[in-house]
Design an enzyme around this catalytic site. Sequence first.
Site, mmCIF file in Angstrom:
data_model
loop_
_atom_site.group_PDB
_atom_site.id
_atom_site.type_symbol
_atom_site.label_atom_id
_atom_site.label_comp_id
_atom_site.label_asym_id
_atom_site.label_seq_id
_atom_site.Cartn_x
_atom_site.Cartn_y
_atom_site.Cartn_z
ATOM 1 N N ASP A 163 0.885 -1.275 -0.111
ATOM 2 C CA ASP A 163 -0.167 -0.145 0.039
ATOM 3 C C ASP A 163 0.859 1.187 0.024
ATOM 4 O O ASP A 163 1.729 1.271 0.732
ATOM 5 C CB ASP A 163 -0.985 -0.100 1.218
ATOM 6 C CG ASP A 163 -2.126 1.149 1.421
ATOM 7 O OD1 ASP A 163 -2.203 1.588 0.329
ATOM 8 O OD2 ASP A 163 -2.310 1.521 2.368
ATOM 9 N N HIS A 164 0.478 2.237 -0.877
ATOM 10 C CA HIS A 164 1.310 3.404 -1.154
ATOM 11 C C HIS A 164 3.006 3.281 -0.831
ATOM 12 O O HIS A 164 3.608 3.732 -0.121
ATOM 13 C CB HIS A 164 0.959 4.349 0.226
ATOM 14 C CG HIS A 164 -0.515 4.808 0.236
ATOM 15 N ND1 HIS A 164 -0.951 5.821 -0.773
ATOM 16 C CD2 HIS A 164 -1.429 4.571 0.918
ATOM 17 C CE1 HIS A 164 -2.277 5.978 -0.539
ATOM 18 N NE2 HIS A 164 -2.598 5.203 0.382
ATOM 19 N N GLU A 195 -1.452 6.119 -8.591
ATOM 20 C CA GLU A 195 -2.384 7.010 -7.795
ATOM 21 C C GLU A 195 -2.380 8.280 -8.860
ATOM 22 O O GLU A 195 -0.991 8.692 -9.188
ATOM 23 C CB GLU A 195 -2.291 7.238 -6.477
ATOM 24 C CG GLU A 195 -3.350 8.329 -6.025
ATOM 25 C CD GLU A 195 -3.358 8.511 -4.370
ATOM 26 O OE1 GLU A 195 -3.175 7.209 -3.738
ATOM 27 O OE2 GLU A 195 -3.412 9.491 -3.964
ATOM 28 N N HIS A 210 -7.672 9.608 3.910
ATOM 29 C CA HIS A 210 -7.269 8.839 5.174
ATOM 30 C C HIS A 210 -7.628 9.130 6.399
ATOM 31 O O HIS A 210 -7.764 10.371 6.751
ATOM 32 C CB HIS A 210 -5.913 8.485 4.951
ATOM 33 C CG HIS A 210 -5.487 7.911 3.878
ATOM 34 N ND1 HIS A 210 -4.930 8.763 2.587
ATOM 35 C CD2 HIS A 210 -5.728 6.798 3.220
ATOM 36 C CE1 HIS A 210 -4.548 7.835 1.577
ATOM 37 N NE2 HIS A 210 -5.053 6.604 1.857
ATOM 38 N N HIS A 261 -9.524 5.023 -1.965
ATOM 39 C CA HIS A 261 -8.638 4.943 -0.575
ATOM 40 C C HIS A 261 -9.617 5.660 0.067
ATOM 41 O O HIS A 261 -10.674 6.200 -0.389
ATOM 42 C CB HIS A 261 -7.364 5.455 -0.998
ATOM 43 C CG HIS A 261 -6.389 4.730 -1.600
ATOM 44 N ND1 HIS A 261 -5.065 4.384 -0.949
ATOM 45 C CD2 HIS A 261 -6.351 4.185 -2.739
ATOM 46 C CE1 HIS A 261 -4.368 3.601 -1.863
ATOM 47 N NE2 HIS A 261 -4.975 3.432 -2.909
ATOM 48 N N GLY A 262 -8.887 5.615 1.346
ATOM 49 C CA GLY A 262 -9.816 6.295 2.606
ATOM 50 C C GLY A 262 -11.220 6.034 2.526
ATOM 51 O O GLY A 262 -11.983 7.062 2.782
ATOM 52 N N SER A 290 -12.883 4.134 4.846
ATOM 53 C CA SER A 290 -13.449 3.744 6.314
ATOM 54 C C SER A 290 -14.820 4.466 6.600
ATOM 55 O O SER A 290 -14.989 5.816 6.222
ATOM 56 C CB SER A 290 -12.582 4.192 7.335
ATOM 57 O OG SER A 290 -11.464 2.959 7.452
ATOM 58 N N ASP A 339 -8.494 0.687 6.443
ATOM 59 C CA ASP A 339 -7.754 0.686 7.448
ATOM 60 C C ASP A 339 -8.036 1.199 8.800
ATOM 61 O O ASP A 339 -8.118 0.629 9.735
ATOM 62 C CB ASP A 339 -6.344 1.515 7.275
ATOM 63 C CG ASP A 339 -5.147 1.273 8.036
ATOM 64 O OD1 ASP A 339 -5.386 0.454 9.319
ATOM 65 O OD2 ASP A 339 -4.199 1.689 7.963
HETATM 66 P P1 13P Z 1 -8.964 4.549 5.817
HETATM 67 O O1 13P Z 1 -8.141 5.481 6.729
HETATM 68 O O2 13P Z 1 -10.193 5.486 5.419
HETATM 69 O O3 13P Z 1 -9.127 3.393 6.468
HETATM 70 O O4 13P Z 1 -8.284 4.437 4.326
HETATM 71 C C1 13P Z 1 -7.064 3.533 4.190
HETATM 72 C C2 13P Z 1 -6.471 3.428 2.861
HETATM 73 O O5 13P Z 1 -6.762 4.129 1.972
HETATM 74 C C3 13P Z 1 -5.059 2.616 2.870
HETATM 75 O O6 13P Z 1 -4.421 2.990 1.666
HETATM 76 O O1 G3H Z 2 -3.249 5.078 3.568
HETATM 77 C C1 G3H Z 2 -2.406 4.698 4.440
HETATM 78 C C2 G3H Z 2 -2.832 3.415 5.574
HETATM 79 O O2 G3H Z 2 -3.884 3.898 6.181
HETATM 80 C C3 G3H Z 2 -1.714 2.864 6.090
HETATM 81 O O3 G3H Z 2 -1.517 3.632 7.403
HETATM 82 O O4 G3H Z 2 1.040 4.186 7.007
HETATM 83 O O5 G3H Z 2 -0.083 4.157 9.236
HETATM 84 O O6 G3H Z 2 0.392 1.981 7.953
HETATM 85 P P1 G3H Z 2 0.024 3.531 7.867
HETATM 86 ZN ZN ZN Z 3 -4.651 5.122 0.959
#
Ligand code: 13P
Ligand code: G3H
Ligand code: ZN
Length: 313
Positions: A81-82, A133, A177, A208-209, A211, A253
């Site tokens: 991820d990222h 992205e 996020h 993404h983002g 939640s 996440d």
């Molecule tokens: P949330 O913070 O909304 O859970 O998004 C997670 C995410 O996009 C991880 O890449």
């Molecule tokens: O987009 C980011 C994810 O929520 C991962 O978060 O970098 O704190 O592990 P993190």
């Molecule tokens: Zn993300």
Amino acid sequence: MIVTTKKLFEHAYGQYAIGAYNINNLEQTMGLFKGNVQSKAPFIVQLSKGARSYTHKKMLESMMKTADEIFPESVFAIHLDHGDEETCMDCINSGVYSSVMIDASHHPLEKNIEITKRVVDAAHAKGLVVEAELGLLKGIEEDVVAADHVYTKPEEAEYFVKQTGVDSLACAIGTSHGAFKFKGDQKLRFDILVEIQKRLPRFPLVMHGSSSVPKDEVARINAAGGNIKGASGVDADQFLGAAKLGVTKINIDTDGRLVWCRVHREFFRDHPEMFDLRDPGKVFIPEYAAFIAAKNVKLGSAGRLDAVRAACK
Ligand code: 13P
Ligand code: G3H
Ligand code: ZN
């Protein structure tokens, strides 16, 4: 069974979205696999740079391989991820990941294309797929901070995909996020998805983002000693609408972190005499599994496992 996200997206496109869940430790791993097996859903495990340094990348990779043995009925992708370019290359060479995200979205378009293309070439040579992205999500994305949304431009999305050969694209449509996504009503720009889908028919998009930051979950955390104010998230009833417009992967996440926080705060509030980490862990694992299973119902991925397994063979 470990598969590429490409296989999962081909099956899901236009019908439902695959849940992409960030995990950091053993308890989340167990809950994640149990929840997906219980709800019969294919899924994506997301490992961030932060998770790879917190738990050690080799520990996470071993846990994923072992989980595949412990839960032979599961069908999932292992996804970075990222990632930056260096981390992507590390994951491509690890032999464990089936998918990586190169996030060069903070660079100007041509530089984003240049970096993404290098990762795509390296990944495709080893049978992995790549998410990139375009646009910026407001707030923090790994090391990058954006003061406001920079929405994805559909014409740039088409150009970017054609130039890079990337397999899926994360689009900025107003999500962000973390636990504080909207002040007032949520405003998601589904009109951007409509335009991208017209230009890139059947091309998999990523949200993404996503939640939901449930109000009752936050209230329980605060009632057990927390202090999370003004939190809000994405309405999960919008997931299937996004899926119809080409979103095949939805990233979650923060909601999982809230489950962890609520379980542990309530547990130690109610059992102040206890100190064994396994006691709250025994509560957390099934709670996290139930959370994943409920999310999969909203995503429409629940119940798809047998069909996806057959399609992936
Ligand atoms: P949330 O913070 O909304 O859970 O998004 C997670 C995410 O996009 C991880 O890449
Ligand atoms: O987009 C980011 C994810 O929520 C991962 O978060 O970098 O704190 O592990 P993190
Ligand atoms: Zn993300």
